[in-house]
Design an enzyme around this catalytic site. Structure first.
Site: not given
Ligand code: PNS
Length: 156
Positions: A90, A128, A17, A41
């Site tokens: 990745r 992670s 990151h 998650k």
């Molecule tokens: O590190 P991650 O878990 O792959 O990140 C995913 C994340 C947190 C960026 C994504 O789940 C997110 O944007 N969540 C906030 C809610 C949202 O905006 N959802 C939009 C589309 S489903």
């Protein structure tokens, strides 16, 4: 001022990151690392702990802010005047998920675009959840995550 939001669970933040953040700072004046909710998650660290680890890990980087939201990432981006989201890729296995996340974000607000960075070869295997697994098995994670993360694991 070109501003971007780098959203993720960051549970915890990894050197992968940090690498992507540094590369994003070559393009944007300000990057906000945003801890957002991923409902798929279960998190290991609290949002407060994650903010603390990221703040410490990025304290020497100019143009970085750290924040969290319980709402939609694109709504947050719009609110703070960011034009782009940053995400890392990745492997091919990330693509399908990122493709649908990008499409959902685009559907919600097409004015916010997404910039993807390919992980560098040293970071391409780090996630992670893998860090968490390695730590649980007493494998040394100090070359894979910032120092603040190692300290937080020890504190828990
Ligand atoms: O590190 P991650 O878990 O792959 O990140 C995913 C994340 C947190 C960026 C994504 O789940 C997110 O944007 N969540 C906030 C809610 C949202 O905006 N959802 C939009 C589309 S489903």
């Amino acid at each position: 001022m070109k501003r971007a939001v780098y959203p993720g669970s960051f549970d915890p933040i990894t050197n992968g990151h940090i690498d992507i953040l540094k590369r994003a700072l070559e393009i944007f004046d300000e990057v906000i690392v945003l801890i957002a909710e991923n409902h798929e998650k279960k998190s290991r660290f609290t949002v407060k702990e994650r903010v603390e680890m990221i703040q410490d890990a990025t304290k020497d980087l100019e143009g970085v802010k750290v924040d969290s939201t319980e709402g939609l990432t694109v709504s947050y981006a719009k609110r703070v005047g960011a034009t782009h989201l940053i995400r890392g890729l990745r492997a091919v296995s990330d693509f399908e998920y990122e493709f649908s996340l990008a499409a959902a974000n685009h559907y919600i607000d097409e004015s916010i675009d997404i910039v993807f960075f390919m992980a560098n070869s040293e970071s391409s295997f780090i996630s992670s959840s893998m860090i968490d697994g390695l730590y649980s098995e007493n494998v040394d994670i100090s070359n894979l995550v910032p120092e603040s993360v190692v300290k937080m694991y020890k504190k828990k």
